[in-house]
Design a protein around this motif. Structure first.
Motif, PDB file in Angstrom:
ATOM      1  N   ASN A 181       0.821  -1.214   0.000  1.00 56.63           N
ATOM      2  CA  ASN A 181       0.000   0.000   0.000  1.00 56.63           C
ATOM      3  C   ASN A 181       0.853   1.262   0.000  1.00 56.63           C
ATOM      4  OD1 ASN A 181      -2.424  -1.387  -0.123  1.00 56.63           O
ATOM      5  ND2 ASN A 181      -2.627  -1.501   2.093  1.00 56.63           N
ATOM      6  N   GLU A 182       1.989   1.216   0.695  1.00 57.13           N
ATOM      7  CA  GLU A 182       2.924   2.346   0.694  1.00 57.13           C
ATOM      8  C   GLU A 182       3.474   2.578  -0.712  1.00 57.13           C
ATOM      9  OE1 GLU A 182       7.452   3.044   2.218  1.00 57.13           O
ATOM     10  OE2 GLU A 182       6.107   2.004   3.599  1.00 57.13           O
ATOM     11  N   LYS A 217       2.146   1.476  -3.592  1.00 61.00           N
ATOM     12  CA  LYS A 217       1.017   1.821  -4.459  1.00 61.00           C
ATOM     13  C   LYS A 217       0.626   3.291  -4.270  1.00 61.00           C
ATOM     14  CE  LYS A 217      -2.845   0.615  -6.857  1.00 61.00           C
ATOM     15  NZ  LYS A 217      -2.767   0.477  -8.266  1.00 61.00           N
ATOM     16  N   GLY A 218       0.750   3.791  -3.044  1.00 61.48           N
ATOM     17  CA  GLY A 218       0.444   5.200  -2.785  1.00 61.48           C
ATOM     18  C   GLY A 218       1.366   6.142  -3.530  1.00 61.48           C
ATOM     19  N   ASN A 219       2.602   5.699  -3.772  1.00 63.01           N
ATOM     20  CA  ASN A 219       3.581   6.514  -4.492  1.00 63.01           C
ATOM     21  C   ASN A 219       3.551   6.284  -6.002  1.00 63.01           C
ATOM     22  OD1 ASN A 219       4.575   7.629  -2.107  1.00 63.01           O
ATOM     23  ND2 ASN A 219       5.989   5.929  -1.804  1.00 63.01           N
ATOM     24  N   ASN A 220       2.921   5.181  -6.445  1.00 61.76           N
ATOM     25  CA  ASN A 220       2.916   4.842  -7.862  1.00 61.76           C
ATOM     26  C   ASN A 220       1.642   4.079  -8.194  1.00 61.76           C
ATOM     27  OD1 ASN A 220       3.361   3.841 -10.450  1.00 61.76           O
ATOM     28  ND2 ASN A 220       5.553   3.616 -10.098  1.00 61.76           N
ATOM     29  N   GLU A 221       0.664   4.766  -8.753  1.00 62.18           N
ATOM     30  CA  GLU A 221      -0.634   4.162  -9.034  1.00 62.18           C
ATOM     31  C   GLU A 221      -0.590   3.123 -10.139  1.00 62.18           C
ATOM     32  OE1 GLU A 221      -3.620   7.114  -9.634  1.00 62.18           O
ATOM     33  OE2 GLU A 221      -3.290   8.017  -7.669  1.00 62.18           O
ATOM     34  N   SER A 222       0.498   3.062 -10.903  1.00 65.51           N
ATOM     35  CA  SER A 222       0.617   2.082 -11.984  1.00 65.51           C
ATOM     36  C   SER A 222       0.902   0.675 -11.478  1.00 65.51           C
ATOM     37  CB  SER A 222       1.722   2.495 -12.959  1.00 65.51           C
ATOM     38  OG  SER A 222       1.397   3.724 -13.567  1.00 65.51           O
ATOM     39  N   VAL A 258       0.210  -2.736  -9.935  1.00 66.66           N
ATOM     40  CA  VAL A 258      -0.983  -3.570  -9.787  1.00 66.66           C
ATOM     41  C   VAL A 258      -0.782  -4.583  -8.668  1.00 66.66           C
ATOM     42  CG1 VAL A 258      -2.507  -5.229 -10.943  1.00 66.66           C
ATOM     43  CG2 VAL A 258      -1.547  -3.301 -12.226  1.00 66.66           C
ATOM     44  N   GLU A 259       0.338  -5.318  -8.711  1.00 66.11           N
ATOM     45  CA  GLU A 259       0.653  -6.332  -7.711  1.00 66.11           C
ATOM     46  C   GLU A 259       2.162  -6.444  -7.578  1.00 66.11           C
ATOM     47  OE1 GLU A 259      -2.334 -10.024  -7.795  1.00 66.11           O
ATOM     48  OE2 GLU A 259      -1.534  -9.579  -9.788  1.00 66.11           O
ATOM     49  N   SER A 279       0.843   0.173 -18.100  1.00 59.99           N
ATOM     50  CA  SER A 279       1.354   1.279 -18.901  1.00 59.99           C
ATOM     51  C   SER A 279       0.465   1.402 -20.136  1.00 59.99           C
ATOM     52  CB  SER A 279       2.822   1.045 -19.279  1.00 59.99           C
ATOM     53  OG  SER A 279       2.967  -0.169 -19.986  1.00 59.99           O
ATOM     54  N   ASP A 317      -4.431  -0.264 -22.422  1.00 64.80           N
ATOM     55  CA  ASP A 317      -3.518  -0.598 -21.328  1.00 64.80           C
ATOM     56  C   ASP A 317      -2.702  -1.840 -21.630  1.00 64.80           C
ATOM     57  OD1 ASP A 317      -4.332   1.546 -19.821  1.00 64.80           O
ATOM     58  OD2 ASP A 317      -5.708   0.392 -18.565  1.00 64.80           O
TER      59      ASP A 317
END
Length: 181
Positions: free
Chosen positions: A64-65, A67-72, A74-75, A94, A100
């Protein structure tokens, strides 16, 4: 006037019923869709890290940390050989020519790219779809994660090729800044 209201009301009822049916069918199928996506990811992970490797999702807090910095993102998966952490695999979104692109890039602990797979795309068959073939994705193996990763583009599919490279380099950035020691 009454006829217009009556037709509008009928149209509203038909639309509401259609929306309800779509919502129910979405709820019924979303679990199966997620299961199929995970199976596709696991297949790609085993191709990159080897059949004997085991995988587990990255700790939820750490994910989550990131993902919070990079919305791209996925997993993110951790790859294990026995009990030893062998590397990480990062799934990114991308942009390609047809929409996508979802790439899964594996990194070894020593900082090299283990491999890349294009796991989802809507690229043109015979052109951009070549990015999902071994002739293209094998070019990423053994690249050094500390440097920007570039490979020769697919003739006629430059936008797709650059989109894949953008996904791989975004994953490389996450690996270098958040996961490597």
């Amino acid at each position: 006037m009454k006829e217009t209201i009556k037709l509008g009301l009928i149209l509203f009822i038909i639309t509401a019923i259609s929306a309800g049916v779509l919502a129910v069918s979405n709820n019924l199928t979303k679990g199966k869709i997620a299961e199929l996506e995970m199976a596709g990811s696991m297949e790609a992970l085993k191709e990159i890290f080897g059949e004997d490797s085991k995988f587990k999702p990255l700790d939820e807090g750490k994910f989550n940390e990131i993902k919070g910095n990079n919305e791209s993102v996925v997993e993110i998966f951790e790859a294990y050989s026995g009990e030893n952490l062998n590397g990480y695999a990062i799934k990114m979104v991308s942009k390609g020519f047809g929409g996508d692109l979802v790439t899964l890039t594996g990194f070894s602990i020593d900082g090299n790219v283990k491999g890349m797979r294009l796991v989802e795309h809507s690229e043109t068959k015979g052109l951009g779809s070549k990015a999902a073939e071994p002739e293209f994705y094998n070019k990423f193996a053994d690249k050094i994660a500390a440097e920007e990763i570039t490979v020769e583009t697919i003739s006629g599919a430059t936008v797709t090729s650059k989109g894949v490279m953008a996904g791989v380099n975004a994953a490389r950035e996450v690996f270098n800044t958040q996961l490597s020691n």
